[in-house]
Design an enzyme around this catalytic site. Sequence first.
Site, PDB file in Angstrom:
ATOM      1  N   CYS A 187      15.198 -83.115  46.963  1.00 41.39           N
ATOM      2  CA  CYS A 187      16.364 -82.761  48.000  1.00 41.39           C
ATOM      3  C   CYS A 187      15.924 -83.145  49.614  1.00 41.39           C
ATOM      4  CB  CYS A 187      16.691 -80.881  46.783  1.00 41.39           C
ATOM      5  SG  CYS A 187      15.356 -80.199  46.897  1.00 41.39           S
TER       6      CYS A 187
HETATM    7  N1  LIG Z   1      16.643 -77.379  42.268  1.00 38.96           N
HETATM    8  C1  LIG Z   1      17.123 -77.807  43.187  1.00 38.96           C
HETATM    9  O1  LIG Z   1      17.592 -78.139  44.247  1.00 38.96           O
HETATM   10  C2  LIG Z   1      16.950 -79.488  42.836  1.00 38.96           C
HETATM   11  C3  LIG Z   1      16.963 -80.481  43.538  1.00 38.96           C
HETATM   12  C4  LIG Z   1      16.841 -81.883  43.603  1.00 38.96           C
HETATM   13  C5  LIG Z   1      15.848 -82.188  42.394  1.00 38.96           C
HETATM   14  N2  LIG Z   1      15.721 -80.565  41.739  1.00 38.96           N
HETATM   15  C6  LIG Z   1      14.810 -81.213  40.118  1.00 38.96           C
HETATM   16  O2  LIG Z   1      15.973 -80.903  38.887  1.00 38.96           O
HETATM   17  C7  LIG Z   1      14.944 -80.105  38.204  1.00 38.96           C
HETATM   18  C8  LIG Z   1      15.986 -79.703  37.190  1.00 38.96           C
HETATM   19  O3  LIG Z   1      15.736 -78.373  38.128  1.00 38.96           O
HETATM   20  P1  LIG Z   1      16.496 -76.729  37.874  1.00 38.96           P
HETATM   21  O4  LIG Z   1      16.272 -76.382  39.625  1.00 38.96           O
HETATM   22  O5  LIG Z   1      17.995 -77.270  37.560  1.00 38.96           O
HETATM   23  O6  LIG Z   1      15.373 -76.337  37.156  1.00 38.96           O
HETATM   24  P2  LIG Z   1      15.885 -74.830  37.382  1.00 38.96           P
HETATM   25  O7  LIG Z   1      17.168 -74.271  37.692  1.00 38.96           O
HETATM   26  O8  LIG Z   1      14.347 -74.114  37.135  1.00 38.96           O
HETATM   27  O9  LIG Z   1      15.882 -74.975  35.115  1.00 38.96           O
HETATM   28  C9  LIG Z   1      14.561 -75.635  34.468  1.00 38.96           C
HETATM   29  C10 LIG Z   1      15.110 -75.525  32.939  1.00 38.96           C
HETATM   30  O10 LIG Z   1      14.686 -76.132  32.218  1.00 38.96           O
HETATM   31  C11 LIG Z   1      14.534 -75.784  31.408  1.00 38.96           C
HETATM   32  N3  LIG Z   1      13.242 -76.316  30.799  1.00 38.96           N
HETATM   33  C12 LIG Z   1      11.869 -75.733  31.349  1.00 38.96           C
HETATM   34  N4  LIG Z   1      10.845 -76.661  30.657  1.00 38.96           N
HETATM   35  C13 LIG Z   1      11.354 -77.556  29.687  1.00 38.96           C
HETATM   36  C14 LIG Z   1      11.123 -77.938  29.531  1.00 38.96           C
HETATM   37  N5  LIG Z   1       9.555 -78.238  28.451  1.00 38.96           N
HETATM   38  N6  LIG Z   1      12.001 -78.549  27.762  1.00 38.96           N
HETATM   39  C15 LIG Z   1      13.340 -78.525  28.057  1.00 38.96           C
HETATM   40  N7  LIG Z   1      13.299 -77.952  28.910  1.00 38.96           N
HETATM   41  C16 LIG Z   1      12.587 -76.840  29.740  1.00 38.96           C
HETATM   42  C17 LIG Z   1      14.164 -73.652  31.282  1.00 38.96           C
HETATM   43  O11 LIG Z   1      15.072 -73.322  30.518  1.00 38.96           O
HETATM   44  P3  LIG Z   1      14.785 -72.845  29.769  1.00 38.96           P
HETATM   45  O12 LIG Z   1      12.828 -72.126  30.088  1.00 38.96           O
HETATM   46  O13 LIG Z   1      15.594 -71.217  29.426  1.00 38.96           O
HETATM   47  O14 LIG Z   1      14.505 -73.429  28.535  1.00 38.96           O
HETATM   48  C18 LIG Z   1      15.419 -73.820  33.229  1.00 38.96           C
HETATM   49  O15 LIG Z   1      16.337 -74.180  32.118  1.00 38.96           O
HETATM   50  C19 LIG Z   1      13.322 -80.116  38.955  1.00 38.96           C
HETATM   51  O16 LIG Z   1      12.785 -81.228  37.956  1.00 38.96           O
HETATM   52  C20 LIG Z   1      13.547 -80.733  39.569  1.00 38.96           C
HETATM   53  O17 LIG Z   1      12.533 -80.794  41.106  1.00 38.96           O
HETATM   54  C21 LIG Z   1      15.918 -79.515  41.876  1.00 38.96           C
END
Ligand SMILES: NC(=O)c1ccc[n+]([C@@H]2O[C@H](COP(=O)([O-])OP(=O)(O)OC[C@H]3O[C@@H](n4cnc5c(N)ncnc54)[C@H](OP(=O)(O)O)[C@@H]3O)[C@@H](O)[C@H]2O)c1
Length: 342
Positions: free
Chosen positions: A144
């Site tokens: 982002c």
């Molecule tokens: N948030 C943003 O604005 C944004 C922007 C660009 C990129 N990203 C990237 O997109 C990715 C996802 O981000 P997010 O913000 O959607 O994350 P998030 O809301 O913190 O969600 C992370 C999710 O991953 C699951 N999880 C954690 N470790 C895992 C594993 N080893 N295997 C399977 N599931 C796992 C967790 O589920 P449970 O623990 O409930 O199982 C949780 O639902 C990340 O790599 C982040 O850096 C995020």
Amino acid sequence: MIRVGIVNVTGYTGAELMRILARHPEVKVTAATGRSDAGKRLRQVFPSLRDADRDIIPAIVEDCDVAFLALPAHASAEAAPPLLQTGAKIIDMSADFRLSDLAVYEQWYGTHPTPGLLPKAVYGLPELHRGEIMAGNIIGNPGCYPTASILSLAPALQAGIVKPRLIVDAKSGVSGAGRTLKLESHFSEVDENVTAYGLDGHRHQPEIAQELAIAWQRGGHSGAPSLTFVPHLIPMTRGILATAYADLDGSWTVEQVRDAYKTFYANEPFVRVVDTPPSTKHVWGSNYCFVYPLIDKRTDRLIVVSVIDNLVKGASGQAVQNLNLVCGLPETMGLETLPFYP
Ligand SMILES: NC(=O)c1ccc[n+]([C@@H]2O[C@H](COP(=O)([O-])OP(=O)(O)OC[C@H]3O[C@@H](n4cnc5c(N)ncnc54)[C@H](OP(=O)(O)O)[C@@H]3O)[C@@H](O)[C@H]2O)c1
């Protein structure tokens, strides 16, 4: 219909992917997985997605044409190989396929689980890599902060408007840190508070530097710009505002600079060079990036303010833009929503 899987629908980016894809006219979401929420219905986890309800399953079993990986770094790279073997194209939300240099990746993220896949990946910023994305099988969807930062400075570097010593000061809403609970994102830590973080080095710095070096070299220059990047956490839910600073190289009027930016983004469906300073709410809920270049005449410095919604152009909207490109669909399909305001 393009058959799409979402690996890990239960994070913020996964839920946002489902929100957008549920109304995409050429896509059928055939599978949506979760880890701790596997076995539940989607509407139990996200009542807002009631009309996209389905079972959250533990893993994708059915073949899909494109799989989004909305997982943390390392987990994404581990999930990619079996999906690639079924012939699916991968669009990864994590950083696992964004950095082209393995040594740089490992400096910031540790050992890469599938280093052999890194040379096959394409950096998924359409404004810089559209042709490669269209031919790609593994798309590293940009971060982002990098999206807002790169779009603010790439035109100036390519056109030779600035010297290659750059500063980006950026602010993000709390959803940028994800849905996983952390002390730093508790209401009482964030509300009425602003925090600079990553001051000894933030993981998005090498990603921004990698792409700004490409813009600089496309302008016929050698080497790479130096970049100071300082992120801040702001008490709001969505949005990123990045302010970039660089010394002018030679004499430029603001009209010339704005013309160079408008030429650079002339055919871009989601980038607007705006006439007034933008706010994060100007792009809320949309896939737009608003960019506002100006000159500080007292210091002969270029200042560029850019804004995005971190969960749309900064994540899931941009990922759907990439899906459209890899599938040969109109680039804006499913993403035509205007920003909501106030
Ligand atoms: N948030 C943003 O604005 C944004 C922007 C660009 C990129 N990203 C990237 O997109 C990715 C996802 O981000 P997010 O913000 O959607 O994350 P998030 O809301 O913190 O969600 C992370 C999710 O991953 C699951 N999880 C954690 N470790 C895992 C594993 N080893 N295997 C399977 N599931 C796992 C967790 O589920 P449970 O623990 O409930 O199982 C949780 O639902 C990340 O790599 C982040 O850096 C995020």
